[in-house]
Structure formats: C-alpha cells, structure tokens
Write a protein that holds these residues in place. Sequence first.
Motif, PDB file in Angstrom:
ATOM      1  N   ALA A 352      61.353  49.887  49.476  1.00 27.39           N
ATOM      2  CA  ALA A 352      62.204  49.144  50.413  1.00 27.39           C
ATOM      3  C   ALA A 352      62.010  49.654  51.832  1.00 27.39           C
ATOM      4  O   ALA A 352      61.933  48.868  52.785  1.00 27.39           O
ATOM      5  CB  ALA A 352      63.663  49.260  49.988  1.00 27.39           C
ATOM      6  N   ARG A 359      66.914  48.081  48.790  1.00 31.28           N
ATOM      7  CA  ARG A 359      66.542  48.507  47.433  1.00 31.28           C
ATOM      8  C   ARG A 359      66.856  47.414  46.416  1.00 31.28           C
ATOM      9  O   ARG A 359      66.081  47.178  45.490  1.00 31.28           O
ATOM     10  CB  ARG A 359      67.282  49.792  47.076  1.00 31.28           C
ATOM     11  CG  ARG A 359      66.879  50.338  45.722  1.00 31.28           C
ATOM     12  CD  ARG A 359      67.608  51.601  45.338  1.00 31.28           C
ATOM     13  NE  ARG A 359      67.058  52.144  44.119  1.00 31.28           N
ATOM     14  CZ  ARG A 359      66.536  53.342  43.978  1.00 31.28           C
ATOM     15  NH1 ARG A 359      66.492  54.170  45.004  1.00 31.28           N
ATOM     16  NH2 ARG A 359      66.050  53.757  42.812  1.00 31.28           N
ATOM     17  N   THR A 369      57.245  42.485  45.065  1.00 25.50           N
ATOM     18  CA  THR A 369      57.227  43.667  45.929  1.00 25.50           C
ATOM     19  C   THR A 369      55.908  44.421  45.828  1.00 25.50           C
ATOM     20  O   THR A 369      55.301  44.787  46.844  1.00 25.50           O
ATOM     21  CB  THR A 369      58.389  44.603  45.564  1.00 25.50           C
ATOM     22  OG1 THR A 369      59.631  43.955  45.852  1.00 25.50           O
ATOM     23  CG2 THR A 369      58.309  45.908  46.342  1.00 25.50           C
TER      24      THR A 369
END
Length: 474
Positions: A352, A359, A369
């Motif tokens: 993050a 997060r 991600t």
Amino acid sequence: MRTAYSVETVRAAEQELMARLPEGALMQRAAAGLAVACAELLGRVYGARVVLLVGSGDNGGDALYAGARLARRGAGVVAVLLSPERAHRGGLAALRSAGGRVSDAALRDIARADLVVDGIVGIGGRGGLRPEAAQLARAAWESAPVVAVDLPSGVDADSGEVSGEAVRADATVTFGAYKPGLLTDPARERAGALRLVDIGLTLPADAAMEALQHADVAELLPRPVAESDKYRRGVVGVVAGSARYPGAAVLAVAGALRGGAGAVRYVGPAADAVLAHFPETLVHAGPPDKAGRVQSWVIGPGIGDESDALDDVLASDVPVLVDADGLRFLTPQRVRERRAETLLTPHAGEAAALLGSGRGQVEAARLATVRELARRFGATVLLKGSTTLVAAADGPVRVNPTGTAWLATAGSGDVLSGVTGSLLAAGLPARDAGSVGAYLHGLAARRAAGPAGAPILASDVAAHLDAAWRDVTD
C-alpha cells in the motif's frame, strides 16, 4: 502444475467445444461431475435432503440437472428459484421428472437440508449478491454444508475480489479449468475445498495464473554436481539487522543458509549475533560493495532507517531482493535503472505504501495489486499474505499453494527473504526464486506447526526448511 484461466478464455473454449457436441451435452457433463461430488459429500444419497439455490443462467441449469441425478438416487431434492420465470427450462423439467420439486418455503427447506447447492450466479457474475440471494446464502451457511457450482456466487472469477455479500462454500466444483478467483483471497477462503471436473475443454498454453506443485519445484531446485564449490553454487549477500533489530539479521541468514546457495556473506551491525548462531557465515563490516563476491543480494529486514547500503546494492550487477525496511526507500525509477533482476517482497501494508493506497484496498484486490506493482516498478513482486502471489512484468501470476495461518508470526518474512535470496544466488530467475522460496517456506511452516496446527516461531520455520526440501525431492 495447477493452472487457472480467465473467464474470457474459458468461455471461448466452451463455445468451441459446444459447436462440436450435441446440444446440452456440455451441461450434462458438468452436472454429472457436480452430482458425483455432492454424493461423496453426503456419503449416503438415499433419503438425504438437498436444496438447490437456482439462478437464471447456465449455473442454475447445472445445479438442476445435478439435482435430478441425485433425486433419481433417492435424495429429496428441492429447488429454490430466485428468478422462476428465467430458470433453465430443461433442467427444471428434468428435476421434476426425477421426483424433485420447487420450494414454497425456502428458509424452512434450507434449515432442514443435509446439503445446499449454490447455483445462483456463474463465472460471468459481477458484484455481490442481491438481498434475497444474500439472505438465502447466510441461511445455508448456518444450516448445512454448501457446494458451490463453478465458483461461490458473489465473488469475481477473474480477480478474486468480493465487493459485496457472497456465498461461503465448504467445497467448490469447478468445470473445465480453475479460475483465478478460486486461488486468490479474499475469494479463495470462500471456495472451500476445490474439485476440478474435466469437461473436455481445449485450453491455450498460456494461463492467467499458475500454482506450482511438488514436481515443478523439484525440477527447479538447484542441485550441486561433482565439480561444485561454494562459489559455483552461489554466494548470497545479506544486508539486514541493526542494533535495535539484530534478530532480523539472524533470521534472514538462517533462511539463506538453508536455501541452496554455497555460502552466505553477511554485511551489517549484527555480525556478533549472526556468528553466535551461524559460525558458517562470512561477515564483513561493509559497505556492501567492499564485502566481496556475491551472486545476489538480500537487503532490508530490520535495517531501520539505515538506507546508505541500499545504494550500493542497487548499483550492483547481480539480482537483488528488497524486503521490509528496504522497500521504504525505493522508487520505480531506481529499480527500473537496474540491469539485473530485482525482486520486491512486500506485505500488504508495504505494498500500500509503495502504491500510495490503503492496506484495505490491497487486501481486497491482491491480484490487481501485485500486477500493478510489477508493472510500475518493472520488477518481479512477491506479495506476502493469506495468498502469496508472485508476478513479473509479463506472464502468468504464480500463487503459492503451501503455507499455514501460523506463519503470521514475527520474523517469518525475514526467513523467506533469506531462502529466496539464496535461490537467486544459485541461479534461479526472480519469478522462479520467489515461487520456489514461498513454496518451501510454506511447507516448512506446515511441518513446524504439525498436522493439528500449533504456534510456531520464525526460527522453527528456518529449522524445517531442510525437511521441506526433502519432502519435495522425495
């Protein structure tokens, strides 16, 4: 190797096969496999009470035809139709012909069920369940074992994301190919035990996702030959630890020593602690570029704010693994300027920070991600967590199938960095080193925790790496 394919790829393969088969044959294949799995879960089919949660698509048709097969074997099968006017006509007729019926009191029937079959939404579904379906899904989870048809309704087949309420299954019977969402959290933990039913699809060689198995890992593991010496086997340099965190250095070195390289060269302020535990280690006060020959570097565990060594390591022409504190000083430009491979190993919080997101966003979209990190940094990325994923700039994402929740313990990531860095030094490409390192690390943790599961220390994981290695090669 277990492979997973996107919805688009699976749909294309289904269309190609259906063009060559009699109408309805593909659905019958799926229903047959689903019925067998349901029968095995029930144990005794005759007299069992089965409830089908039936949506409007082919997913509902699969459930209805499987229910008909169970009804012919003596089960009492009831279908809860969420869209009665759009239910699969052939499947509904088959169920009724076999003695099944349509429910007139859904919650009552679910409460009495021995098994609930989730056929609400198929692999093309997007978003969470609608309120009525969500209520039925909650009731099912509280009442009986749940079998999902192809994937749990409400999860995203391609990404593993869960954007609303979704079915929580005890088992999922999927057809033709695994879908990425079945192997990736948060959807994975809702899928339960997975069973793949072969329905005859012809799929391309390039998958969206891969999961290594023992044979794949055994083939990749570095092995010494008669002419090997410690330098030919590879030397891994470890920059880790500080006055405040000497244990991080010890754990990273522990993983590196058991990771397949010929030697470990430690650089940092925790040399005394490292040598006390591992006298085999070669130590140097630093800086890294003066420490001697290495074939890879591991940097970051427990170094705190000491970032000077990172410049030396990134300037080297050998593969570099950056973990933990080392990630705080990285920029995409610094990584992209390197000629040798770079492997980043963040957990969700560190990922993050690298992306400037939260997060929670990372944990809700792990697959997206890891792909974005690999793209942005031009590196291979190992995203740690409940599902450990390894992504390079291109090619399938690897998902690690080993591990245990007991790995959520301080220092386990330091051990992983060490063993993975050692595999880099032994000559494995970053994607393979990350995948094999995570696999061995997970197996070692399982061995340490034991069959019933018990609290473990990071040092226990390191101590069981040799046993995990033997598990794979034997």
